[in-house]
Design an enzyme around this catalytic site. Structure first.
Site, PDB file in Angstrom:
ATOM      1  N   GLU A  69       0.846  -1.138  -0.020  1.00  0.00           N
ATOM      2  CA  GLU A  69      -0.066  -0.011   0.050  1.00  0.00           C
ATOM      3  C   GLU A  69       0.809   1.230  -0.058  1.00  0.00           C
ATOM      4  O   GLU A  69       1.115   1.865  -1.094  1.00  0.00           O
ATOM      5  CB  GLU A  69      -1.020  -0.138   1.264  1.00  0.00           C
TER       6      GLU A  69
HETATM    7  C1  HEC Z   1      -3.296   0.986  -1.832  1.00  0.00           C
HETATM    8  C2  HEC Z   1      -4.924   0.982  -1.208  1.00  0.00           C
HETATM    9  C3  HEC Z   1      -4.769   1.683   0.050  1.00  0.00           C
HETATM   10  C4  HEC Z   1      -4.486   2.580   0.823  1.00  0.00           C
HETATM   11  C5  HEC Z   1      -3.332   3.583   0.273  1.00  0.00           C
HETATM   12  C6  HEC Z   1      -5.183   2.732   1.954  1.00  0.00           C
HETATM   13  N1  HEC Z   1      -6.130   1.936   1.951  1.00  0.00           N
HETATM   14 FE1  HEC Z   1      -7.406   1.654   3.560  1.00  0.00          FE
HETATM   15  N2  HEC Z   1      -7.941  -0.010   2.842  1.00  0.00           N
HETATM   16  C7  HEC Z   1      -7.537  -0.736   1.786  1.00  0.00           C
HETATM   17  C8  HEC Z   1      -7.766  -2.022   1.737  1.00  0.00           C
HETATM   18  C9  HEC Z   1      -7.501  -3.083   0.678  1.00  0.00           C
HETATM   19  C10 HEC Z   1      -8.544  -2.268   2.823  1.00  0.00           C
HETATM   20  C11 HEC Z   1      -9.117  -3.712   3.362  1.00  0.00           C
HETATM   21  C12 HEC Z   1      -7.931  -4.444   3.916  1.00  0.00           C
HETATM   22  C13 HEC Z   1      -8.409  -5.651   4.805  1.00  0.00           C
HETATM   23  O1  HEC Z   1      -9.590  -5.720   5.391  1.00  0.00           O
HETATM   24  O2  HEC Z   1      -7.416  -6.470   5.034  1.00  0.00           O
HETATM   25  C14 HEC Z   1      -8.593  -1.028   3.598  1.00  0.00           C
HETATM   26  C15 HEC Z   1      -9.259  -0.981   4.917  1.00  0.00           C
HETATM   27  C16 HEC Z   1      -9.492   0.158   5.452  1.00  0.00           C
HETATM   28  C17 HEC Z   1     -10.275   0.492   6.477  1.00  0.00           C
HETATM   29  C18 HEC Z   1     -11.088  -0.481   7.326  1.00  0.00           C
HETATM   30  C19 HEC Z   1     -12.703  -0.308   6.842  1.00  0.00           C
HETATM   31  C20 HEC Z   1     -13.519  -1.453   7.331  1.00  0.00           C
HETATM   32  O3  HEC Z   1     -14.743  -1.246   7.180  1.00  0.00           O
HETATM   33  O4  HEC Z   1     -12.865  -2.426   7.591  1.00  0.00           O
HETATM   34  C21 HEC Z   1      -9.880   1.927   6.989  1.00  0.00           C
HETATM   35  C22 HEC Z   1     -10.788   2.656   7.900  1.00  0.00           C
HETATM   36  C23 HEC Z   1      -9.062   2.541   6.171  1.00  0.00           C
HETATM   37  N3  HEC Z   1      -8.650   1.285   5.094  1.00  0.00           N
HETATM   38  C24 HEC Z   1      -8.530   3.673   5.981  1.00  0.00           C
HETATM   39  C25 HEC Z   1      -7.475   3.939   5.197  1.00  0.00           C
HETATM   40  C26 HEC Z   1      -6.493   5.212   5.755  1.00  0.00           C
HETATM   41  C27 HEC Z   1      -6.815   5.954   6.829  1.00  0.00           C
HETATM   42  C28 HEC Z   1      -5.490   5.109   4.905  1.00  0.00           C
HETATM   43  C29 HEC Z   1      -4.263   6.174   4.864  1.00  0.00           C
HETATM   44  C30 HEC Z   1      -3.500   6.355   5.972  1.00  0.00           C
HETATM   45  C31 HEC Z   1      -5.881   4.113   4.124  1.00  0.00           C
HETATM   46  N4  HEC Z   1      -6.744   3.409   4.411  1.00  0.00           N
HETATM   47  C32 HEC Z   1      -4.956   3.884   2.868  1.00  0.00           C
HETATM   48  C33 HEC Z   1      -6.873  -0.040   0.852  1.00  0.00           C
HETATM   49  C34 HEC Z   1      -5.765   1.172   1.009  1.00  0.00           C
END
Ligand code: HEC
Ligand code: HEC
Length: 306
Positions: free
Chosen positions: A123
């Site tokens: 990521e």
């Molecule tokens: C490259 C893509 C990517 C980036 C950049 C990213 N995310 Fe995500 N995010 C995801 C993915 C894929 C998941 C699901 C992962 C899992 O469940 O294992 C996720 C899950 C989440 C969730 C959980 C939501 C739920 O309903 O479970 C949150 C909150 C979140 N991200 C916030 C953030 C924040 C804040 C940042 C920056 C610091 C960020 N993400 C950066 C791809 C990304």
């Protein structure tokens, strides 16, 4: 056969629980969530800033685009160096109301979740010491952190600011919430019928509460095997009964967050509804019923805060 038995038991235990807790009622979202406005503003700047990634190319917005329903519309997201992840990005809208974060629930809350994407190699690929060094070297951030937190830029404060901002990402006043609050004409008759079916068929057993989901785990594929290649909560607990068990996702704004399921297997809401009925309830559902449930789900799209 064994699988089916376990699924049935999980289903009934949950059903009883839901009845006991009266959690089957879907509740409207609050209009606001109380937060420290300055910390939220700092969190907003960080959420939109590529400084959190190793090569300064990826921000939280890259995968959670607030103009696109809070996700990226892709099966699997792309992080730094064009690397693709292996699980569908859920929306960040209303995540504050989920009982746990991530599909397998490995983070207890938004604050615990926030640093994970920064250090995830596919990521943002950063290290915490390095990102803190970058933030300290940035006059813009260093000064703001020092003003709001006695110990300035730290990993804990970084997570706190981001989580504080995310708490503001709620989507109140959807047509369905207005309907729940008493405006009986806020949704179309087709959506009303869809809501009735949603309860009657049993979708409500798992998708209930304020977030229409996001408050329990369940097995993906109870009556019909969903052929999931991902193991869900089993990865955390090692318990056989946790294989293919995932957090039941919130259905708020679901019309905006295709593709669906943890592996993004369905491009349309129509297919998601059709297969949920088969996987989770073992029930045949007519084309008309699918359209009606879809109309109900579309009425769950609220006002996006950007
Ligand atoms: C490259 C893509 C990517 C980036 C950049 C990213 N995310 Fe995500 N995010 C995801 C993915 C894929 C998941 C699901 C992962 C899992 O469940 O294992 C996720 C899950 C989440 C969730 C959980 C939501 C739920 O309903 O479970 C949150 C909150 C979140 N991200 C916030 C953030 C924040 C804040 C940042 C920056 C610091 C960020 N993400 C950066 C791809 C990304
Ligand atoms: C026994 C629990 C259970 C029941 C009953 C159930 N669901 Fe689900 N639902 C889940 C789980 C678990 C997932 C996540 C599956 C995955 O990807 O691992 C899910 C996912 C979904 C999704 C995809 C959401 C997204 O963001 O990807 C939709 C849409 C959905 N369900 C609608 C329904 C409808 C409509 C019904 C009734 C016909 C229903 N569900 C019945 C547990 C349930």
């Amino acid at each position: 056969m064994r699988r089916r038995g376990i699924g049935k038991r999980i289903g009934w235990v949950l059903f009883t629980l839901v009845i006991c807790l009266e959690a089957e009622v879907i509740k409207p979202l609050p209009d606001t969530v109380e937060v420290d406005a300055q910390k939220a503003a700092l969190g907003k700047a960080l959420f939109h800033d590529t400084i959190l990634s190793k090569d300064n190319t990826v921000s939280c917005m890259t995968c959670h685009d607030l103009a696109k329903g809070g996700d990226d519309g892709m099966k699997y997201s792309f992080g730094i160096h064009g690397q693709q992840g292996g699980i569908n990005a859920p929306t960040v809208y209303n995540a504050v109301f989920n009982f746990r974060q991530f599909w397998d629930g490995r983070a207890t809350d938004l604050k615990e979740q926030a640093l994970d994407p920064i250090t995830n190699p596919v990521e943002m690929g950063e290290t915490l010491p390095h990102v803190i060094q970058k933030l300290k070297a940035s006059p813009k951030y260093n000064e703001r952190f020092n003003r709001l937190y006695t110990d300035g830029v730290t990993a804990d404060n970084l997570a706190d600011a981001i989580a504080t901002y995310e708490k503001t990402l709620i989507t109140p006043n959807s047509p369905f919430d207005r309907y729940l609050k008493g405006d009986k004409n806020a949704i179309f008759p087709e959506a009303k019928e869809g809501y009735r079916l949603f309860k009657l068929k049993g979708c409500i057993i798992c998708h209930n509460g304020m977030n229409v989901g996001g408050n329990l785990y369940n097995r993906f594929g109870i009556y019909t095997d969903a052929n999931s290649t991902q193991l869900g909560r089993y990865n955390l607990t090692g318990r056989e009964s946790d294989k293919f068990v995932f957090k039941v996702p919130s259905l708020r704004n679901v019309a905006l967050t295709a593709p669906y399921m943890h592996d993004g297997r369905f491009d349309t809401l129509y297919d998601a509804v059709k297969w949920m009925s088969q996987y989770q309830l073992g029930r045949y559902i007519t084309d008309r019923e699918i359209r009606q449930i879809e109309a109900f789900l579309r009425s769950l799209t609220g006002k996006m805060v950007k």
